[in-house]
Design a protein around this motif. Structure first.
Motif, PDB file in Angstrom:
ATOM      1  N   VAL A   1       3.052   4.595  33.964  1.00  0.00           N
ATOM      2  CA  VAL A   1       2.486   5.872  34.386  1.00  0.00           C
ATOM      3  C   VAL A   1       3.661   6.789  34.672  1.00  0.00           C
ATOM      4  CG1 VAL A   1       1.071   7.086  36.094  1.00  0.00           C
ATOM      5  CG2 VAL A   1       0.469   4.751  35.421  1.00  0.00           C
ATOM      6  N   LYS A   2       3.676   7.956  34.007  1.00  0.00           N
ATOM      7  CA  LYS A   2       4.797   8.876  34.228  1.00  0.00           C
ATOM      8  C   LYS A   2       4.324  10.313  34.137  1.00  0.00           C
ATOM      9  CE  LYS A   2       6.320   8.453  29.458  1.00  0.00           C
ATOM     10  NZ  LYS A   2       7.328   7.943  28.564  1.00  0.00           N
ATOM     11  N   GLY A   3       4.956  11.148  34.938  1.00  0.00           N
ATOM     12  CA  GLY A   3       4.658  12.573  34.916  1.00  0.00           C
ATOM     13  C   GLY A   3       5.329  13.257  33.743  1.00  0.00           C
ATOM     14  N   THR A   4       4.644  14.243  33.194  1.00  0.00           N
ATOM     15  CA  THR A   4       5.182  15.070  32.116  1.00  0.00           C
ATOM     16  C   THR A   4       4.778  16.505  32.404  1.00  0.00           C
ATOM     17  OG1 THR A   4       3.236  15.053  30.678  1.00  0.00           O
ATOM     18  CG2 THR A   4       4.743  13.167  30.501  1.00  0.00           C
ATOM     19  N   PRO A   5       5.352  17.485  31.723  1.00  0.00           N
ATOM     20  CA  PRO A   5       4.923  18.875  31.938  1.00  0.00           C
ATOM     21  C   PRO A   5       3.446  19.110  31.657  1.00  0.00           C
ATOM     22  CG  PRO A   5       7.024  18.828  30.770  1.00  0.00           C
ATOM     23  CD  PRO A   5       6.530  17.405  30.847  1.00  0.00           C
ATOM     24  N   ALA A   6       2.847  18.288  30.771  1.00  0.00           N
ATOM     25  CA  ALA A   6       1.433  18.463  30.414  1.00  0.00           C
ATOM     26  C   ALA A   6       0.496  17.787  31.400  1.00  0.00           C
ATOM     27  CB  ALA A   6       1.186  17.927  29.007  1.00  0.00           C
ATOM     28  N   GLY A   7       1.013  16.857  32.191  1.00  0.00           N
ATOM     29  CA  GLY A   7       0.186  16.079  33.112  1.00  0.00           C
ATOM     30  C   GLY A   7       0.781  14.702  33.285  1.00  0.00           C
ATOM     31  N   THR A   8      -0.035  13.729  33.588  1.00  0.00           N
ATOM     32  CA  THR A   8       0.432  12.365  33.797  1.00  0.00           C
ATOM     33  C   THR A   8      -0.015  11.491  32.634  1.00  0.00           C
ATOM     34  OG1 THR A   8       0.283  12.657  36.186  1.00  0.00           O
ATOM     35  CG2 THR A   8       0.369  10.398  35.372  1.00  0.00           C
ATOM     36  N   HIS A   9       0.944  10.821  32.004  1.00  0.00           N
ATOM     37  CA  HIS A   9       0.647   9.904  30.912  1.00  0.00           C
ATOM     38  C   HIS A   9       0.533   8.494  31.447  1.00  0.00           C
ATOM     39  CE1 HIS A   9       2.454  12.392  27.342  1.00  0.00           C
ATOM     40  NE2 HIS A   9       1.418  12.966  27.901  1.00  0.00           N
ATOM     41  N   SER A  10      -0.428   7.761  30.942  1.00  0.00           N
ATOM     42  CA  SER A  10      -0.513   6.332  31.254  1.00  0.00           C
ATOM     43  C   SER A  10      -0.576   5.543  29.961  1.00  0.00           C
ATOM     44  CB  SER A  10      -1.739   6.010  32.114  1.00  0.00           C
ATOM     45  OG  SER A  10      -2.923   6.093  31.356  1.00  0.00           O
ATOM     46  N   SER A  11      -0.090   4.327  30.044  1.00  0.00           N
ATOM     47  CA  SER A  11      -0.132   3.405  28.922  1.00  0.00           C
ATOM     48  C   SER A  11      -0.750   2.100  29.424  1.00  0.00           C
ATOM     49  CB  SER A  11       1.289   3.161  28.402  1.00  0.00           C
ATOM     50  OG  SER A  11       1.301   2.140  27.436  1.00  0.00           O
ATOM     51  N   LEU A  12      -1.754   1.623  28.711  1.00  0.00           N
ATOM     52  CA  LEU A  12      -2.424   0.373  29.067  1.00  0.00           C
ATOM     53  C   LEU A  12      -2.452  -0.557  27.865  1.00  0.00           C
ATOM     54  CD1 LEU A  12      -4.432   2.766  30.588  1.00  0.00           C
ATOM     55  CD2 LEU A  12      -5.207   0.624  31.541  1.00  0.00           C
ATOM     56  N   ARG A  13      -2.262  -1.841  28.118  1.00  0.00           N
ATOM     57  CA  ARG A  13      -2.486  -2.840  27.073  1.00  0.00           C
ATOM     58  C   ARG A  13      -3.892  -3.383  27.290  1.00  0.00           C
ATOM     59  NH1 ARG A  13       1.145  -6.371  28.108  1.00  0.00           N
ATOM     60  NH2 ARG A  13       2.722  -5.424  26.808  1.00  0.00           N
ATOM     61  N   VAL A  14      -4.740  -3.132  26.326  1.00  0.00           N
ATOM     62  CA  VAL A  14      -6.129  -3.565  26.408  1.00  0.00           C
ATOM     63  C   VAL A  14      -6.330  -4.718  25.431  1.00  0.00           C
ATOM     64  CG1 VAL A  14      -8.532  -2.863  26.210  1.00  0.00           C
ATOM     65  CG2 VAL A  14      -6.819  -1.199  26.950  1.00  0.00           C
ATOM     66  N   THR A  15      -6.918  -5.785  25.936  1.00  0.00           N
ATOM     67  CA  THR A  15      -7.199  -6.951  25.107  1.00  0.00           C
ATOM     68  C   THR A  15      -8.703  -7.172  25.075  1.00  0.00           C
ATOM     69  OG1 THR A  15      -5.099  -7.953  25.749  1.00  0.00           O
ATOM     70  CG2 THR A  15      -6.757  -9.421  24.799  1.00  0.00           C
ATOM     71  N   ILE A  16      -9.268  -7.177  23.862  1.00  0.00           N
ATOM     72  CA  ILE A  16     -10.689  -7.451  23.681  1.00  0.00           C
ATOM     73  C   ILE A  16     -10.824  -8.915  23.292  1.00  0.00           C
ATOM     74  CG2 ILE A  16     -12.770  -6.923  22.364  1.00  0.00           C
ATOM     75  CD1 ILE A  16     -11.704  -4.068  22.037  1.00  0.00           C
ATOM     76  N   GLU A  17     -11.585  -9.635  24.104  1.00  0.00           N
ATOM     77  CA  GLU A  17     -11.802 -11.063  23.896  1.00  0.00           C
ATOM     78  C   GLU A  17     -13.190 -11.315  23.332  1.00  0.00           C
ATOM     79  OE1 GLU A  17     -11.441 -12.536  27.874  1.00  0.00           O
ATOM     80  OE2 GLU A  17      -9.256 -12.410  27.867  1.00  0.00           O
ATOM     81  N   VAL A  18     -13.303 -12.417  22.589  1.00  0.00           N
ATOM     82  CA  VAL A  18     -14.595 -12.887  22.090  1.00  0.00           C
ATOM     83  C   VAL A  18     -14.943 -14.133  22.892  1.00  0.00           C
ATOM     84  CG1 VAL A  18     -15.889 -13.743  20.100  1.00  0.00           C
ATOM     85  CG2 VAL A  18     -14.103 -12.000  19.776  1.00  0.00           C
ATOM     86  N   GLN A  19     -16.114 -14.119  23.498  1.00  0.00           N
ATOM     87  CA  GLN A  19     -16.530 -15.249  24.335  1.00  0.00           C
ATOM     88  C   GLN A  19     -16.494 -16.545  23.536  1.00  0.00           C
ATOM     89  OE1 GLN A  19     -20.632 -15.194  25.875  1.00  0.00           O
ATOM     90  NE2 GLN A  19     -19.743 -15.501  27.904  1.00  0.00           N
ATOM     91  N   GLY A  20     -15.865 -17.568  24.124  1.00  0.00           N
ATOM     92  CA  GLY A  20     -15.810 -18.875  23.495  1.00  0.00           C
ATOM     93  C   GLY A  20     -14.646 -19.084  22.542  1.00  0.00           C
ATOM     94  N   THR A  21     -13.766 -18.086  22.403  1.00  0.00           N
ATOM     95  CA  THR A  21     -12.593 -18.239  21.542  1.00  0.00           C
ATOM     96  C   THR A  21     -11.330 -18.005  22.367  1.00  0.00           C
ATOM     97  OG1 THR A  21     -12.463 -15.919  20.840  1.00  0.00           O
ATOM     98  CG2 THR A  21     -13.902 -17.369  19.558  1.00  0.00           C
ATOM     99  N   THR A  22     -10.214 -18.442  21.831  1.00  0.00           N
ATOM    100  CA  THR A  22      -8.948 -18.267  22.544  1.00  0.00           C
ATOM    101  C   THR A  22      -8.109 -17.118  21.998  1.00  0.00           C
ATOM    102  OG1 THR A  22      -7.884 -19.901  21.117  1.00  0.00           O
ATOM    103  CG2 THR A  22      -8.817 -20.694  23.192  1.00  0.00           C
TER     104      THR A  22
END
Length: 151
Positions: A115-136
């Motif tokens: 999360v960092k401030g910029t002149p346009a606003g605050t940028h965030s970066s997230l790592r999103v992981t989509i899981e399938v139930q029953g799999t690894t």
């Protein structure tokens, strides 16, 4: 759902895992509607009988359908209060390591990377992981970028 009072609280959570969404089923109707919206009617997605004989043993969701669910998943995971608006800013990296069979249940988890401030606003970066139930192996791993504007 995790609620942050402002972007400063969000920044303080950098490096934390924000939790998981509820499981949700991916239906053939969703896949068909996505195919119509994107004009991607490849048989592995929409031809149920042919897909049964294909490499996945049945129809699978489009990778980009999984990706398109990210905004919905994020609203289930967390909220930042005190904003004028939040904007999807982009993606740094996206991978689809395994398929999502129609009828499977999926959920998302997210780690706040930066999360960092910029002149346009605050940028965030997230790592999103989509899981399938029953799999690894995850169905989708994406680094998503957002811009938060407070004034």
């Amino acid at each position: 759902m995790r609620i942050f009072a402002n972007v400063s609280e969000l920044k303080a959570a950098t490096g934390e895992h924000l939790g998981y969404t509820e499981w949700r089923e991916v239906t053939q109707e969703q896949v068909n509607l996505f195919a119509d919206a994107t004009d991607d009617h490849q048989w592995i997605h929409v031809d149920i009988e042919r897909a049964k004989e294909g490499p996945f043993g049945g129809p699978i969701a489009h990778g980009f359908l999984s990706l398109s669910l990210l905004p919905s998943f994020m609203t289930e995971l967390f909220r930042v209060d005190g904003l004028k608006m939040g904007i999807n800013y982009g993606l740094n990296k996206v991978r689809f390591p395994s398929p999502v069979p129609v009828g499977a249940k999926i959920r998302a988890g997210a780690e706040l990377l930066d999360v960092k401030g910029t002149p346009a606003g605050t940028h965030s970066s997230l790592r999103v992981t989509i899981e399938v139930q029953g799999t690894t192996k995850p169905a989708c791993v994406a680094e998503t970028l957002s811009l938060y504007v407070t004034d």
